[in-house]
Motif scaffolding. Sequence first.
Motif, PDB file in Angstrom:
ATOM      1  N   MET A  44      -6.432  -1.913  -1.204  1.00 57.01           N
ATOM      2  CA  MET A  44      -7.220  -0.725  -1.514  1.00 57.01           C
ATOM      3  C   MET A  44      -7.339  -0.519  -3.019  1.00 57.01           C
ATOM      4  O   MET A  44      -6.371  -0.733  -3.754  1.00 57.01           O
ATOM      5  CB  MET A  44      -6.592   0.525  -0.883  1.00 57.01           C
ATOM      6  CG  MET A  44      -6.592   0.498   0.630  1.00 57.01           C
ATOM      7  SD  MET A  44      -5.999   2.035   1.346  1.00 57.01           S
ATOM      8  CE  MET A  44      -7.519   2.971   1.305  1.00 57.01           C
ATOM      9  N   THR A  45      -8.511  -0.092  -3.439  1.00 56.42           N
ATOM     10  CA  THR A  45      -8.738   0.212  -4.846  1.00 56.42           C
ATOM     11  C   THR A  45      -8.156   1.581  -5.169  1.00 56.42           C
ATOM     12  O   THR A  45      -7.789   2.346  -4.272  1.00 56.42           O
ATOM     13  CB  THR A  45     -10.247   0.249  -5.157  1.00 56.42           C
ATOM     14  OG1 THR A  45     -10.838   1.340  -4.440  1.00 56.42           O
ATOM     15  CG2 THR A  45     -10.921  -1.060  -4.797  1.00 56.42           C
ATOM     16  N   GLU A  46      -8.098   1.883  -6.459  1.00 59.35           N
ATOM     17  CA  GLU A  46      -7.587   3.203  -6.852  1.00 59.35           C
ATOM     18  C   GLU A  46      -8.441   4.317  -6.268  1.00 59.35           C
ATOM     19  O   GLU A  46      -7.917   5.352  -5.865  1.00 59.35           O
ATOM     20  CB  GLU A  46      -7.467   3.325  -8.372  1.00 59.35           C
ATOM     21  CG  GLU A  46      -8.707   3.017  -9.157  1.00 59.35           C
ATOM     22  CD  GLU A  46      -8.807   1.572  -9.626  1.00 59.35           C
ATOM     23  OE1 GLU A  46      -9.630   1.315 -10.519  1.00 59.35           O
ATOM     24  OE2 GLU A  46      -8.080   0.699  -9.122  1.00 59.35           O
ATOM     25  N   ARG A  47      -9.742   4.120  -6.191  1.00 63.85           N
ATOM     26  CA  ARG A  47     -10.631   5.141  -5.635  1.00 63.85           C
ATOM     27  C   ARG A  47     -10.330   5.379  -4.154  1.00 63.85           C
ATOM     28  O   ARG A  47     -10.275   6.514  -3.682  1.00 63.85           O
ATOM     29  CB  ARG A  47     -12.079   4.707  -5.816  1.00 63.85           C
ATOM     30  CG  ARG A  47     -13.071   5.685  -5.302  1.00 63.85           C
ATOM     31  CD  ARG A  47     -14.470   5.147  -5.469  1.00 63.85           C
ATOM     32  NE  ARG A  47     -15.307   6.213  -5.981  1.00 63.85           N
ATOM     33  CZ  ARG A  47     -16.504   6.050  -6.440  1.00 63.85           C
ATOM     34  NH1 ARG A  47     -17.025   4.851  -6.521  1.00 63.85           N
ATOM     35  NH2 ARG A  47     -17.197   7.076  -6.850  1.00 63.85           N
ATOM     36  N   GLN A  58       0.917  15.486   0.769  1.00 65.09           N
ATOM     37  CA  GLN A  58       2.374  15.584   0.904  1.00 65.09           C
ATOM     38  C   GLN A  58       2.970  14.523   1.813  1.00 65.09           C
ATOM     39  O   GLN A  58       4.156  14.551   2.113  1.00 65.09           O
ATOM     40  CB  GLN A  58       2.751  16.976   1.440  1.00 65.09           C
ATOM     41  CG  GLN A  58       2.267  18.124   0.569  1.00 65.09           C
ATOM     42  CD  GLN A  58       2.780  18.037  -0.862  1.00 65.09           C
ATOM     43  OE1 GLN A  58       3.943  17.745  -1.091  1.00 65.09           O
ATOM     44  NE2 GLN A  58       1.902  18.281  -1.814  1.00 65.09           N
ATOM     45  N   ALA A  59       2.157  13.591   2.256  1.00 68.99           N
ATOM     46  CA  ALA A  59       2.616  12.592   3.225  1.00 68.99           C
ATOM     47  C   ALA A  59       3.606  11.610   2.610  1.00 68.99           C
ATOM     48  O   ALA A  59       3.519  11.270   1.437  1.00 68.99           O
ATOM     49  CB  ALA A  59       1.423  11.816   3.774  1.00 68.99           C
ATOM     50  N   SER A  60       4.527  11.159   3.431  1.00 68.01           N
ATOM     51  CA  SER A  60       5.332   9.982   3.101  1.00 68.01           C
ATOM     52  C   SER A  60       4.528   8.814   3.655  1.00 68.01           C
ATOM     53  O   SER A  60       4.468   8.607   4.874  1.00 68.01           O
ATOM     54  CB  SER A  60       6.703  10.031   3.775  1.00 68.01           C
ATOM     55  OG  SER A  60       7.266   8.730   3.788  1.00 68.01           O
ATOM     56  N   TRP A  61       3.869   8.095   2.784  1.00 67.59           N
ATOM     57  CA  TRP A  61       2.982   7.036   3.237  1.00 67.59           C
ATOM     58  C   TRP A  61       3.736   5.892   3.888  1.00 67.59           C
ATOM     59  O   TRP A  61       3.205   5.219   4.772  1.00 67.59           O
ATOM     60  CB  TRP A  61       2.089   6.576   2.096  1.00 67.59           C
ATOM     61  CG  TRP A  61       1.073   7.633   1.850  1.00 67.59           C
ATOM     62  CD1 TRP A  61       1.117   8.619   0.912  1.00 67.59           C
ATOM     63  CD2 TRP A  61      -0.097   7.879   2.619  1.00 67.59           C
ATOM     64  NE1 TRP A  61       0.028   9.455   1.049  1.00 67.59           N
ATOM     65  CE2 TRP A  61      -0.728   9.016   2.077  1.00 67.59           C
ATOM     66  CE3 TRP A  61      -0.687   7.243   3.705  1.00 67.59           C
ATOM     67  CZ2 TRP A  61      -1.914   9.516   2.599  1.00 67.59           C
ATOM     68  CZ3 TRP A  61      -1.866   7.745   4.218  1.00 67.59           C
ATOM     69  CH2 TRP A  61      -2.467   8.869   3.664  1.00 67.59           C
ATOM     70  N   ARG A  62       4.958   5.675   3.471  1.00 69.92           N
ATOM     71  CA  ARG A  62       5.741   4.643   4.154  1.00 69.92           C
ATOM     72  C   ARG A  62       5.893   5.021   5.625  1.00 69.92           C
ATOM     73  O   ARG A  62       5.680   4.205   6.511  1.00 69.92           O
ATOM     74  CB  ARG A  62       7.114   4.474   3.515  1.00 69.92           C
ATOM     75  CG  ARG A  62       7.939   3.490   4.317  1.00 69.92           C
ATOM     76  CD  ARG A  62       9.341   3.345   3.861  1.00 69.92           C
ATOM     77  NE  ARG A  62      10.088   2.566   4.849  1.00 69.92           N
ATOM     78  CZ  ARG A  62      11.184   1.928   4.598  1.00 69.92           C
ATOM     79  NH1 ARG A  62      11.701   1.953   3.393  1.00 69.92           N
ATOM     80  NH2 ARG A  62      11.800   1.255   5.546  1.00 69.92           N
ATOM     81  N   THR A  63       6.226   6.269   5.897  1.00 69.76           N
ATOM     82  CA  THR A  63       6.395   6.731   7.271  1.00 69.76           C
ATOM     83  C   THR A  63       5.092   6.633   8.044  1.00 69.76           C
ATOM     84  O   THR A  63       5.059   6.140   9.180  1.00 69.76           O
ATOM     85  CB  THR A  63       6.930   8.180   7.284  1.00 69.76           C
ATOM     86  OG1 THR A  63       8.174   8.208   6.582  1.00 69.76           O
ATOM     87  CG2 THR A  63       7.118   8.684   8.692  1.00 69.76           C
ATOM     88  N   LEU A  90       0.823  -1.202   0.000  1.00 67.92           N
ATOM     89  CA  LEU A  90       0.000   0.000   0.000  1.00 67.92           C
ATOM     90  C   LEU A  90       0.860   1.256   0.000  1.00 67.92           C
ATOM     91  O   LEU A  90       0.595   2.204  -0.738  1.00 67.92           O
ATOM     92  CB  LEU A  90      -0.949  -0.006   1.203  1.00 67.92           C
ATOM     93  CG  LEU A  90      -1.865   1.193   1.330  1.00 67.92           C
ATOM     94  CD1 LEU A  90      -2.732   1.375   0.087  1.00 67.92           C
ATOM     95  CD2 LEU A  90      -2.722   1.065   2.580  1.00 67.92           C
ATOM     96  N   ALA A  91       1.908   1.269   0.801  1.00 64.89           N
ATOM     97  CA  ALA A  91       2.807   2.431   0.840  1.00 64.89           C
ATOM     98  C   ALA A  91       3.444   2.670  -0.524  1.00 64.89           C
ATOM     99  O   ALA A  91       3.563   3.819  -0.965  1.00 64.89           O
ATOM    100  CB  ALA A  91       3.888   2.226   1.906  1.00 64.89           C
ATOM    101  N   GLU A  92       3.833   1.603  -1.198  1.00 64.53           N
ATOM    102  CA  GLU A  92       4.418   1.717  -2.537  1.00 64.53           C
ATOM    103  C   GLU A  92       3.441   2.397  -3.496  1.00 64.53           C
ATOM    104  O   GLU A  92       3.795   3.313  -4.235  1.00 64.53           O
ATOM    105  CB  GLU A  92       4.766   0.314  -3.056  1.00 64.53           C
ATOM    106  CG  GLU A  92       5.250   0.273  -4.467  1.00 64.53           C
ATOM    107  CD  GLU A  92       6.745   0.454  -4.574  1.00 64.53           C
ATOM    108  OE1 GLU A  92       7.220   0.665  -5.700  1.00 64.53           O
ATOM    109  OE2 GLU A  92       7.442   0.387  -3.552  1.00 64.53           O
ATOM    110  N   ALA A  93       2.195   1.947  -3.471  1.00 65.37           N
ATOM    111  CA  ALA A  93       1.187   2.515  -4.375  1.00 65.37           C
ATOM    112  C   ALA A  93       0.893   3.975  -4.042  1.00 65.37           C
ATOM    113  O   ALA A  93       0.768   4.807  -4.949  1.00 65.37           O
ATOM    114  CB  ALA A  93      -0.091   1.692  -4.300  1.00 65.37           C
TER     115      ALA A  93
END
Length: 95
Positions: free
Chosen positions: A60-63, A74-79, A44-47
């Motif tokens: 999770m879907t694209e939507r 602006q989030a770093s989703w990995r973090t 998920l973080a990658e996407a």
Amino acid sequence: MWVEDWAPRAACRQDTPDALFVRGAEQNKAKQVCASCPVRTECLAEALDNQIEWGVWGGMTERERRALLRRRPQASWRTVLESARNEHVGAKVTV
């Protein structure tokens, strides 16, 4: 612990890629594969971090992913996801 090389451990690694790039009700089937995936968070973080627009990633879907990106562009989703997982695991240990 965060898994850097997550793809070989993914629950979907044996599926054809087309199984994760579907529309409508078929997305629910694809999301079921993700439900027990040991590297769902990394996927998920990658996407999210790469703003991948198509397919089911990390359950999770694209939507659904677009909605998250709008809330925190602006989030770093990995973090974000790594911290959330660490807090969740820490809460389990103290219970």
